[in-house]
Motif scaffolding. Sequence first.
Motif, PDB file in Angstrom:
ATOM      1  N   GLY A  44       0.823  -1.199   0.000  1.00  0.00           N
ATOM      2  CA  GLY A  44       0.000   0.000   0.000  1.00  0.00           C
ATOM      3  C   GLY A  44       0.856   1.246   0.000  1.00  0.00           C
ATOM      4  N   ALA A  45       0.182   2.395  -0.011  1.00  0.00           N
ATOM      5  CA  ALA A  45       0.890   3.666  -0.150  1.00  0.00           C
ATOM      6  C   ALA A  45       1.401   4.232   1.164  1.00  0.00           C
ATOM      7  N   CYS A  46       0.908   3.782   2.272  1.00  0.00           N
ATOM      8  CA  CYS A  46       1.331   4.317   3.561  1.00  0.00           C
ATOM      9  C   CYS A  46       1.771   3.164   4.452  1.00  0.00           C
ATOM     10  N   PRO A  47       2.589   3.468   5.469  1.00  0.00           N
ATOM     11  CA  PRO A  47       3.062   4.783   5.916  1.00  0.00           C
ATOM     12  C   PRO A  47       4.270   5.250   5.113  1.00  0.00           C
ATOM     13  N   ASP A  48       4.716   6.468   5.403  1.00  0.00           N
ATOM     14  CA  ASP A  48       5.874   7.045   4.733  1.00  0.00           C
ATOM     15  C   ASP A  48       7.136   6.583   5.455  1.00  0.00           C
ATOM     16  N   LEU A  49       7.645   5.423   5.038  1.00  0.00           N
ATOM     17  CA  LEU A  49       8.835   4.882   5.688  1.00  0.00           C
ATOM     18  C   LEU A  49      10.083   5.686   5.358  1.00  0.00           C
ATOM     19  N   ALA A  50      10.068   6.408   4.238  1.00  0.00           N
ATOM     20  CA  ALA A  50      11.218   7.253   3.904  1.00  0.00           C
ATOM     21  C   ALA A  50      11.403   8.331   4.963  1.00  0.00           C
ATOM     22  N   ALA A  51      10.303   8.868   5.455  1.00  0.00           N
ATOM     23  CA  ALA A  51      10.394   9.882   6.516  1.00  0.00           C
ATOM     24  C   ALA A  51      10.926   9.270   7.801  1.00  0.00           C
ATOM     25  N   VAL A  52      10.521   8.026   8.093  1.00  0.00           N
ATOM     26  CA  VAL A  52      11.029   7.351   9.288  1.00  0.00           C
ATOM     27  C   VAL A  52      12.532   7.136   9.164  1.00  0.00           C
ATOM     28  N   ARG A  53      12.974   6.690   7.994  1.00  0.00           N
ATOM     29  CA  ARG A  53      14.403   6.456   7.788  1.00  0.00           C
ATOM     30  C   ARG A  53      15.189   7.767   7.905  1.00  0.00           C
ATOM     31  N   THR A  54      14.652   8.827   7.328  1.00  0.00           N
ATOM     32  CA  THR A  54      15.331  10.124   7.401  1.00  0.00           C
ATOM     33  C   THR A  54      15.455  10.594   8.847  1.00  0.00           C
ATOM     34  N   HIS A  55      14.381  10.410   9.613  1.00  0.00           N
ATOM     35  CA  HIS A  55      14.413  10.835  11.022  1.00  0.00           C
ATOM     36  C   HIS A  55      15.444  10.035  11.810  1.00  0.00           C
ATOM     37  N   LEU A  56      15.461   8.729  11.612  1.00  0.00           N
ATOM     38  CA  LEU A  56      16.409   7.903  12.354  1.00  0.00           C
ATOM     39  C   LEU A  56      17.849   8.189  11.949  1.00  0.00           C
ATOM     40  N   GLU A  57      18.073   8.415  10.664  1.00  0.00           N
ATOM     41  CA  GLU A  57      19.435   8.712  10.217  1.00  0.00           C
ATOM     42  C   GLU A  57      19.912  10.065  10.737  1.00  0.00           C
ATOM     43  N   ALA A  58      18.954  10.947  11.018  1.00  0.00           N
ATOM     44  CA  ALA A  58      19.332  12.229  11.619  1.00  0.00           C
ATOM     45  C   ALA A  58      19.648  12.083  13.102  1.00  0.00           C
ATOM     46  N   HIS A  59      19.278  10.943  13.677  1.00  0.00           N
ATOM     47  CA  HIS A  59      19.578  10.667  15.085  1.00  0.00           C
ATOM     48  C   HIS A  59      20.252   9.297  15.166  1.00  0.00           C
ATOM     49  N   PRO A  60      21.524   9.215  14.806  1.00  0.00           N
ATOM     50  CA  PRO A  60      22.224   7.921  14.781  1.00  0.00           C
ATOM     51  C   PRO A  60      22.201   7.197  16.119  1.00  0.00           C
ATOM     52  N   ALA A  61      22.093   7.940  17.215  1.00  0.00           N
ATOM     53  CA  ALA A  61      22.065   7.278  18.516  1.00  0.00           C
ATOM     54  C   ALA A  61      20.874   6.332  18.634  1.00  0.00           C
ATOM     55  N   LEU A  62      19.763   6.667  17.973  1.00  0.00           N
ATOM     56  CA  LEU A  62      18.614   5.769  17.992  1.00  0.00           C
ATOM     57  C   LEU A  62      18.904   4.506  17.198  1.00  0.00           C
ATOM     58  N   LEU A  63      19.457   4.679  16.004  1.00  0.00           N
ATOM     59  CA  LEU A  63      19.791   3.510  15.192  1.00  0.00           C
ATOM     60  C   LEU A  63      20.829   2.632  15.876  1.00  0.00           C
TER      61      LEU A  63
END
Length: 387
Positions: free
Chosen positions: A165-184
Amino acid sequence: MAVTTTSRTLRNRPLLGALRTRRTGSPGPENPASHADAARPEAPARRTSVVESALYDEDGRRVASHTRLADTFRELRSRPGGMAWIGLERPDETELATLAREFDLHPLVVEDAIVAHQRPKIERYGDTLFVVLHAARYVDATEEVEFSELHVFVGPDFVVTVRHGACPDLAAVRTHLEAHPALLARGPESVLYAIMDCVVDDYLPVVTGLDADVDEIESEVFGGDARVSRRIYELSREVVEFQRAVRPLQRVCGSLAKGAEKYGVTEDLQTYLRDVADHLTEVADRVESFRAALRDILTVNATLVAQRQNEEMKHLTEVSIRQGEEVKKISGWAAILFAPTLVGTIYGMNFDVMPETHWSWGYPAALVGMLAVSVALFAVFRAKRWI
């Protein structure tokens, strides 16, 4: 000269399940399959369902991105302690079979990911978690709710997302996590929690949209819109389907919370999970209130429809009564006029031999008889209120 082999070391962090060390890494005498893979010629290019395939080091930083699963597997083997996050959209059996061989996925899980149409759930197969989520989004243009299915495989050093399906926007999730490497850096379970948080956050606009729809329907019900019954039914179906996505997800959160305590997941990740569970509880309460409101609206609408039908029947009855009164009046006057017409018709026949035809008082007597019969009929009909 002896050839040494290097065994792949998994990241030292707990997962919500028992972990076991699996694949070996660098090619050597104990891993001849690696030489065979390297020597095998590449297959012709074909359409792939890989949306994103990235590798992250122990510190949560992206170190590589690939478009081919084989390249991702090879890079993951060469980076002990790394993590792969592979995103797929409607993959075919071949791609899922490749993932199953590489990550030791259970055949039943692979079958579920291919067929889709699964209820939200969480299952553990060895050291791999399989989570099914139902995402939703509100489409303002059509005032409808669209649902999508998302499957997440979480292993000791990998996360695989399969989207139907079209959602959710996993690209946004990946971008957010990559901006916070401590979470990853906290491991694959942090990706799972982030995805669940995104799914639950996407529920909030749906709740807002459904709330507005319920308000509109209330106005339409009391406004007498004839199409409101159909809209109530359609909205009730959307709310029920939304509830089917939310309620099982609460059980998933409960299972993850128990697993987090059992397997020692960090307190930070447990905090994220509790936050997701709190938002989900709020959404579930709102959805239940929508169902109750729609039941009440449906009852009120049925009552109003019955009242309008009763009023229409009353109006039709009144019209029928008035028509009956008019028919009685017409019938009464027709009967009154029929008597003199009958007498006049009889004596209007030109026969020579007829009683009273040569009687000198015949004409006055006929007129008096016709008048008397007419007056008598008028009195009778007047007494019966026909006239």
